[in-house]
Design a protein around this motif. Sequence first.
Motif, short mmCIF file in Angstrom:
data_model
loop_
_atom_site.label_atom_id
_atom_site.label_comp_id
_atom_site.label_asym_id
_atom_site.label_seq_id
_atom_site.Cartn_x
_atom_site.Cartn_y
_atom_site.Cartn_z
N PRO A 52 -13.17 7.82 -5.42
CA PRO A 52 -13.67 8.20 -6.76
C PRO A 52 -13.45 7.15 -7.85
O PRO A 52 -14.05 7.26 -8.91
N PHE A 53 -12.61 6.17 -7.57
CA PHE A 53 -12.38 5.13 -8.58
C PHE A 53 -13.60 4.19 -8.70
O PHE A 53 -13.73 3.51 -9.70
N TYR A 54 -14.42 4.16 -7.66
CA TYR A 54 -15.51 3.18 -7.62
C TYR A 54 -16.87 3.87 -7.60
O TYR A 54 -17.21 4.55 -6.63
N ALA A 102 -6.52 -2.47 4.18
CA ALA A 102 -6.64 -2.99 2.81
C ALA A 102 -8.01 -3.63 2.61
O ALA A 102 -8.66 -3.43 1.57
N SER A 141 -10.71 -1.08 2.32
CA SER A 141 -10.71 -0.43 1.00
C SER A 141 -11.21 -1.38 -0.09
O SER A 141 -11.63 -0.92 -1.16
N ALA A 142 -11.17 -2.68 0.19
CA ALA A 142 -11.61 -3.65 -0.83
C ALA A 142 -13.08 -4.05 -0.64
O ALA A 142 -13.67 -4.66 -1.53
N SER A 159 -10.03 7.95 0.96
CA SER A 159 -10.58 9.07 0.16
C SER A 159 -10.06 9.01 -1.27
O SER A 159 -10.77 9.33 -2.22
N TYR A 160 -8.77 8.63 -1.39
CA TYR A 160 -8.17 8.56 -2.72
C TYR A 160 -8.84 7.50 -3.57
O TYR A 160 -9.10 7.71 -4.76
N LEU A 161 -9.16 6.35 -2.95
CA LEU A 161 -9.74 5.26 -3.73
C LEU A 161 -11.21 5.49 -4.06
O LEU A 161 -11.72 4.98 -5.06
N PHE A 217 -6.02 7.49 2.12
CA PHE A 217 -6.00 6.30 1.25
C PHE A 217 -7.42 5.94 0.84
O PHE A 217 -7.71 5.72 -0.35
N LEU A 262 0.87 -1.18 0.00
CA LEU A 262 0.00 0.00 0.00
C LEU A 262 0.90 1.23 0.00
O LEU A 262 2.04 1.16 0.45
N PRO A 263 0.41 2.38 -0.50
CA PRO A 263 1.29 3.56 -0.53
C PRO A 263 1.67 3.98 0.88
O PRO A 263 0.80 4.46 1.63
#
Lengths: 283, 543
Positions: free
Chosen positions: A87-89, A124, A127-128, A83-85, A81, A72-73
């Motif tokens: 908008p991808f979903y 993780a 986030s998943a 918040s960053y993910l 982390f 992970l970054p």
Amino acid sequence: MRALDGLDFVVPEGAVQALVGPNGAGKTTLIKILMNIFRASSGTVSVLGADSTRISGRAFISIGYVSENQQLPPWMRVGAFLSYLRPFYPTWDLQLEGQLVQKFDLPLDRKLKHLSRGMRMKAALASALAFRPKLIVLDEPFSGLDPMVRDELGNALLERAKESTIFLSSHDLAEIEGFATHLAYLDSGRLRLSEEMPALIARFREVEATFDAPIAVPSNLPANWTQVSSADHTLRFIESSFSQESTTAAVAQLFGPPRGITFTPMTLRAIFLALAKTGRRSS
Amino acid sequence: MSQVLHIFRKDVRHHWPEILLSLALLVTFAAEQPRSWTHETLDSRFLSALINYLPALLILSWVFLIIRLVQGESLVGDRLFWITRPYEWHKLLAAKLLSVVLFIHLPLFVSQLILLKIASFPILSSIPGLLYIHFLFVLTLLLPCFTIASVTSGIGQAVLVILAILLCLLGLLLLISIRPDMDFATDATDALQESIFLLAALTTIFVQYIYRRTLFSRLLVAGALAVIGLIIVLAPYSTLINREFPLPTQNHPLPAQLTLNRSLSFEHAIGKTSNSYGDEVELEIPFQLSDLTEKTIVQIRGIKLDVEMPAGEHWTSHWHGVYHTVTYARTLDWPSISVKKALFNRIKNVPVRAHVSLAMNLFRAGAATEIRFTGDRLNLAGGARCLNDLSQNSLHCFSALKEPEPLLVMANLPNSSCSVSQEALVEGLAQTPASYSVLSTDTSPDLAFSPIKEFGIDLTRYFVFEDRQIRLPVCPGTSLFVSKPQFLYSVRDEIDLGDITLLNYLPTYPRKIVPPRQPLSPGTPSYSLSLNSSRRSSGRGAS
């Protein structure tokens, strides 16, 4: 050398499919092929109806993948982390994210590199899961975690199991036994079994038969008997196609009528160990 | 687009220190430029040194930034979180390029526009040239860095790869010292090498972003470098040079007759030292020029010396690349050539049969414009501006994007209103006009951070033996004849020198050429120029 060979199985939609096997069996390789991280030299894999070699980019909108050694970054804070993910979903559920953060007790303002291994796994997993994926793929999610964290992760997965298909590899058979509906056993790159959990539990038994006279073990034993041993009047073995009538009949046919016979149900761990030992012996 | 901006914002948040550092270096560089134009020196030696290293630091900061940006979503490895997230490869690549454009190219472009404005050069007409310079930056900086970053997993690995490439280049330089014609003739294979590099770099970047096939990509990069190396090493340079500089034909004759002037040599008296560089000595061979037609300018681009020794042994210097200009009105020329010291010491006193090959580009001076130099400023066609720096006997010039070339400036010097150095008075000057020339067929802007090109126009005249030049002051009232030479053709001359003794052509210090000649009077020019024609005035010719 082939990492995987002759694999052929289907994970039914809505199943919680556990993939077990000894170290080096090929579990991680198989999962990485499913996720198009590795490419198989031959054969085809279909994930959510699509060829796995085409799994990339937008396909991951429906797939949540967590691996024990995923990087992970490290510089990101947990909150950033997530918040960053987000908008991808398109299906990201902010409320579910909040619940997961609360459930896992995630420190939102802490950098990922400063988290313990267990906390990083939880981050993780959060986030998943927060985007309600159709398919959750987990590679050794419980590895190296303390029992409390394992319990929390297991519970979180169980909650998601109602709406997702879960495919996970694990050594933690006790955890899997609690919620897996299907189990596949991989050994040396080959699939030894793949079936529903209740059927698997039902067909394995530790058998102990006692006889009036001492017995000798013949060489022509049934193929579904493993770890056969005898001591004086007692015969012990593991039956992998258990049915009370047929097993009793087979024992009687080879050794004569037993004075007494017991059939002990096996834990998943005991079945796994029996399979592993048999596999090692045969290889 | 939203994903591009989303990744871009994340990169800005993550890489702000690197971005800030590169911007600070760029601002310092741009702010320091106007001071450098006036050659002002700083009081602090440390600051002076730091400013000298600014371009290198700027490049390093950009290399670092590009590698860090690309490796923010590393393309190497199977454990990276982003590869199983809904990243679309073209959007990821676009986000990285956006960062590079916004934090490297745009600030540089803006600083270049500001510098043009400060230097009072036109901005709008310079934009195409600036864009071309940025295109060159993409090829020379962005593309290599992007490629290296896409096949390495961390800054350490990337630095190791860069060091390995630098080592290869060092090896290449060593090869060039063995085969100097590699240096001279690489132009011939440049296009091929550049095409291979471009293709390999672009393929690598796309393969990594689309498929992340690192092993394949690394092999591709290594293979491309190996092929380029092989092309450099194995290219048939002699053939390529002979093709680029063919022997003379009726349509493309030699510009002049060049013959060895056997009467001139260097005096090797006791106490005189000779010039040598490392394991080489540099010879200067006097050629008599005849029939060099008016308005013709010869650019000697390569020279080769072949020596037949008495024992039948043959030695060749291979082709050496040079930039040596011979303008019309010259009668003597002394092209120099390196010879291995060990060989030279063995045969320096023995008569050997020598053969010199010259690769030449021919130019023709165009119609000249007479500019009467008044005050201390000079404006050249194309926008270049010059200031007269009498302390250096030089015109200190500035132009936008590129030095104006090809360019030929001639003048009747020395001028009676300016004093000439004692050396010129003692040695005397040859019957040639004072001239400055820069010859090139490439008119595209040079790759540089600063859009302001600084160059000096030094009007020089040869001493009597035409082996050395002296810069002469350009005083107010002098007429400068400025023309734009045009490239005609390339040609090769093969000159049999007959039997020579190499020691005779090893310059000594202090230089002394024998037999000595009576210097001409330096007071007035012995050569006068006019707008339409140049003609010789009275004076003795070369021997």
